[in-house]
Design a protein around this motif. Structure first.
Motif, PDB file in Angstrom:
ATOM      1  N   ASN A   1       0.648  -1.211  -0.117  1.00  0.00           N
ATOM      2  CA  ASN A   1      -0.033  -0.084   0.009  1.00  0.00           C
ATOM      3  C   ASN A   1       0.897   1.396   0.101  1.00  0.00           C
ATOM      4  O   ASN A   1       0.958   1.916   1.201  1.00  0.00           O
ATOM      5  CB  ASN A   1      -1.018   0.118   1.230  1.00  0.00           C
ATOM      6  N   PRO A   2       1.631   1.333  -1.219  1.00  0.00           N
ATOM      7  CA  PRO A   2       2.466   2.695  -1.121  1.00  0.00           C
ATOM      8  C   PRO A   2       1.798   3.963  -1.096  1.00  0.00           C
ATOM      9  O   PRO A   2       0.512   4.101  -1.423  1.00  0.00           O
ATOM     10  CB  PRO A   2       3.264   2.398  -2.590  1.00  0.00           C
ATOM     11  N   GLY A   3       2.579   4.852  -0.660  1.00  0.00           N
ATOM     12  CA  GLY A   3       2.134   6.205  -0.403  1.00  0.00           C
ATOM     13  C   GLY A   3       1.826   7.021  -1.833  1.00  0.00           C
ATOM     14  O   GLY A   3       2.658   6.502  -2.783  1.00  0.00           O
ATOM     15  N   LEU A   4       0.915   7.673  -1.944  1.00  0.00           N
ATOM     16  CA  LEU A   4       0.539   8.451  -3.097  1.00  0.00           C
ATOM     17  C   LEU A   4       1.849   9.353  -3.331  1.00  0.00           C
ATOM     18  O   LEU A   4       2.189   9.593  -4.562  1.00  0.00           O
ATOM     19  CB  LEU A   4      -0.589   9.288  -3.045  1.00  0.00           C
ATOM     20  N   GLY A   5       2.297   9.932  -2.306  1.00  0.00           N
ATOM     21  CA  GLY A   5       3.433  10.733  -2.407  1.00  0.00           C
ATOM     22  C   GLY A   5       4.608  10.112  -3.215  1.00  0.00           C
ATOM     23  O   GLY A   5       5.331  10.678  -3.970  1.00  0.00           O
ATOM     24  N   LEU A   6       4.907   8.790  -2.919  1.00  0.00           N
ATOM     25  CA  LEU A   6       5.870   8.153  -3.369  1.00  0.00           C
ATOM     26  C   LEU A   6       5.807   7.890  -4.693  1.00  0.00           C
ATOM     27  O   LEU A   6       6.780   8.145  -5.521  1.00  0.00           O
ATOM     28  CB  LEU A   6       6.053   6.920  -2.520  1.00  0.00           C
ATOM     29  N   ILE A   7       4.648   7.626  -4.986  1.00  0.00           N
ATOM     30  CA  ILE A   7       4.294   7.477  -6.302  1.00  0.00           C
ATOM     31  C   ILE A   7       4.505   8.679  -7.285  1.00  0.00           C
ATOM     32  O   ILE A   7       5.070   8.820  -8.534  1.00  0.00           O
ATOM     33  CB  ILE A   7       2.733   6.825  -6.733  1.00  0.00           C
ATOM     34  N   PHE A   8       3.917   9.680  -6.680  1.00  0.00           N
ATOM     35  CA  PHE A   8       4.173  11.256  -7.396  1.00  0.00           C
ATOM     36  C   PHE A   8       5.382  11.627  -7.580  1.00  0.00           C
ATOM     37  O   PHE A   8       6.026  11.793  -8.735  1.00  0.00           O
ATOM     38  CB  PHE A   8       3.579  12.161  -6.424  1.00  0.00           C
ATOM     39  N   TRP A   9       6.403  11.311  -6.345  1.00  0.00           N
ATOM     40  CA  TRP A   9       7.845  11.730  -6.601  1.00  0.00           C
ATOM     41  C   TRP A   9       8.570  10.595  -7.608  1.00  0.00           C
ATOM     42  O   TRP A   9       9.490  11.155  -8.318  1.00  0.00           O
ATOM     43  CB  TRP A   9       8.344  11.562  -5.313  1.00  0.00           C
ATOM     44  N   MET A  10       8.248   9.326  -7.287  1.00  0.00           N
ATOM     45  CA  MET A  10       8.789   8.437  -8.476  1.00  0.00           C
ATOM     46  C   MET A  10       8.438   8.773  -9.807  1.00  0.00           C
ATOM     47  O   MET A  10       9.639   8.692 -10.795  1.00  0.00           O
ATOM     48  CB  MET A  10       8.390   7.075  -8.027  1.00  0.00           C
ATOM     49  N   THR A  11       7.425   9.005 -10.258  1.00  0.00           N
ATOM     50  CA  THR A  11       6.955   9.351 -11.624  1.00  0.00           C
ATOM     51  C   THR A  11       7.622  10.502 -12.033  1.00  0.00           C
ATOM     52  O   THR A  11       8.375  10.447 -12.946  1.00  0.00           O
ATOM     53  CB  THR A  11       5.418   9.596 -11.819  1.00  0.00           C
TER      54      THR A  11
ATOM     55  N   THR B   1      10.715  11.943 -10.649  1.00  0.00           N
ATOM     56  CA  THR B   1      12.139  11.627 -10.871  1.00  0.00           C
ATOM     57  C   THR B   1      12.280  10.802 -11.973  1.00  0.00           C
ATOM     58  O   THR B   1      13.403  11.006 -12.625  1.00  0.00           O
ATOM     59  CB  THR B   1      12.287  10.913  -9.699  1.00  0.00           C
TER      60      THR B   1
END
Lengths: 164, 372
Positions: A5-15, A17
């Motif tokens: 259940n990854p955080g939305l923020g992580l997905i946002f920053w990963m995308t 980056t």
């Protein structure tokens, strides 16, 4: 649960980056690297090809040289043979010519001699005839100094004719 | 030649050994803190003296809002990271250290202990339930490490690119000779052989980026120190994003033949397509399962290694509870196994990066394949 259940923020920053890294590398790094690689591969291939070509050329050159040398040798031999032939021919010709010339000279000498001889004979004949006439004249003059003797002689001659 | 080989081999071996040892040390340090934490918790509740290994491992391989480096007694050395929230129509931003200054709460926000949102920042909703803020764009430790690794990746690749420009027509040297075989491998064995001569150059930059991105994050994940100690690729969010990129590129580059294969699969009896479109359904599902499997495979592989190493380390403390001597005895075995696993992880790092990239390339290859 936390794990899947990854955080939305992580997905946002990963995308963000990943897109950024992809864009920067895709625009400024990979094309240069791929181009460099390709160029080097090509240059290596070219060098190998050139080396192979040079080797082939060398072999070709060597073969050519050998052929050339062989040809030259052959030619030299031919020339030598020819030269020997020519030499012999020249000598032969010279010899023939000399013989003919000699013959000619002898012939002409002979001719000359003959002519000279004839002339000499003719001259001698003339001289002899001259002398004979002179002698005959002198004899006749001596013989026919007086009329009596002349008559005698004529009559003797006549006598002779009449006898015939 | 051989001499150099031996030197490089021993350097690598030493590095791996060092890294694994470091991992153990690090795990050890944070362990104590956790044990203490757990101990206090349990003592309060049931006075039980056991440690929850599962929770410990999950805590270690999960994302977090701060970088915990070590604890000595009551002193915790942590690197705070910025928390960025958008909630109730406004942006809220503070350092994660605020949670400790305010006993775990800051402006009503706190990190959930368990439940659906365990480990995430939540607040109590009007109904008393834990609710997530609308957007949580915090720079978590995974994001932080991701950035560090991305910068390292950029530096390495740009050094390589510069070498290509600077040392034109010369033999490769240094970083360039490290990167070159990998780049050539990805270009020729992955891109060219999977996608085909006609289209492969278009996808090579993406595949190269993907490969080195995964590889670097995998390898760095083995390092247990700050700013690493976080398995970036052991996070499903990270792998999912990359899988989505592959999915988008595959779908966008799909040609007529590709879509025909999905919606009107050739070589299949007509009654599988009509009146109930069984095959199309299966094929469309396949379109989505491919990236999902990509994401899960990498994530699971990377997290498993870390989890097992942590498990071995946890064993030391479990046995340590029985007796200090037993704990020391077990530590020898645990450290040896951790070293072995870390070496294995180096191998897995390469294999998983390769698998992700080759499968992506195969999907691209399917998308651009001409009908024959």
């Amino acid at each position: 649960m936390q794990l899947i259940n990854p955080g939305l923020g992580l997905i946002f920053w990963m995308t963000l980056t990943f897109l950024l890294v992809l864009w920067v590398l895709g625009k400024y790094a990979w094309p240069a690297i791929l181009k460099g690689l390709k160029e080097r591969e090509e240059s290596i291939q070219e060098s190998l090809d050139a080396a192979k070509k040079a080797r082939e050329q060398m072999a070709q050159l060597k073969a050519d040289n050998e052929k050339l040398i062989a040809e030259a040798k052959e030619e030299r031999d031919e020339i030598l043979v020819e030269a020997r032939k020519i030499k012999e021919k020249i000598i032969e010709e010279a010899r023939g010519k000399a013989a003919i010339e000699a013959d000619k000279i002898v012939e002409s000498a002979r001719e000359q001699i003959k002519l000279e001889k004839n002339a000499a004979i003719i001259e001698l004949k003339n001289i002899v005839a001259d002398y004979s006439i002179q002698i005959a004249e002198k004899i006749l003059r001596e013989e026919l100094k007086d009329k009596k003797k002349q008559k005698e002689y004529v009559s003797s001659l006549l006598k002779e004719f009449s006898l015939n | 030649m051989t001499n150099k080989n031996i030197v490089s081999k021993s350097v690598i071996a030493l590095l791996v050994l060092f890294l694994s040892f470091g991992f153990v040390l690090n795990a050890h340090a944070s362990e104590e803190n956790l044990i203490k934490h757990n101990k206090e918790l349990k003592e309060k509740e049931t006075e039980q003296e056991s440690m929850d290994v599962g929770k410990l491992i999950i805590h270690h391989v999960s994302d977090g809002y701060e970088f915990h480096i070590f604890s000595v007694g009551k002193y915790h050395l942590t690197v705070p990271l910025p928390v960025i929230l958008y909630d109730k129509g406004k942006w809220i931003s503070f350092w994660s250290s605020e949670f400790h200054h305010h006993h775990g709460f800051y402006k009503g926000y706190y990190i959930a202990e368990d439940g659906m949102n365990a480990g995430k920042i939540v607040r109590k909703g009007p109904d008393g339930k834990e609710t997530l803020p609308k957007y949580d764009l915090s720079i978590t430790k995974t994001v932080f490490t991701l950035w560090v690794n991305s910068i390292i990746l950029l530096i390495i690749v740009f050094i390589t690119a510069r070498s290509f420009k600077k040392r034109k027509g010369k033999a490769p040297k240094g970083v360039q000779s490290l990167m070159e075989p990998l780049i050539i491998f990805i270009r020729d064995e992955v891109a060219l052989s999977s996608i085909g001569e006609k289209h492969y150059l278009k996808y090579t930059p993406y595949l190269l980026t993907l490969f080195f991105f995964i590889l670097l994050n995998n390898l760095m994940g083995i390092i247990p120190f700050f700013p690493w100690g976080v398995g970036v690729d052991g996070n499903i969010g990270i792998t999912a994003v990359m899988a989505v990129f592959t999915f988008i590129i595959t779908t966008v580059s799909g040609n007529k033949h590709y879509w025909k294969d999905i919606f009107n699969t050739p070589g299949v009896p007509w009654w599988l397509k009509f009146p109930i479109p069984l095959m199309p359904i299966v094929e469309v599902m396949g379109m989505f399962t491919k990236p999902i499997v990509l994401a899960i495979r990498l994530f699971a592989n990377m997290i498993a290694g870390h989890a097992v190493v942590l498990g071995f380390v946890a064993l030391i403390f479990i046995f340590g509870k029985i007796g200090v001597g037993v704990g020391y005895g077990v530590s020898v075995v645990s450290v040896l196994f951790s070293v072995f696993l870390d070496i294995l992880e180096v191998l897995i790092s390469f294999i998983q990066a390769y698998v992700f990239v080759i499968l992506s390339a195969l999907y691209f290859g399917m998308a651009v394949e001409e009908s024959h």
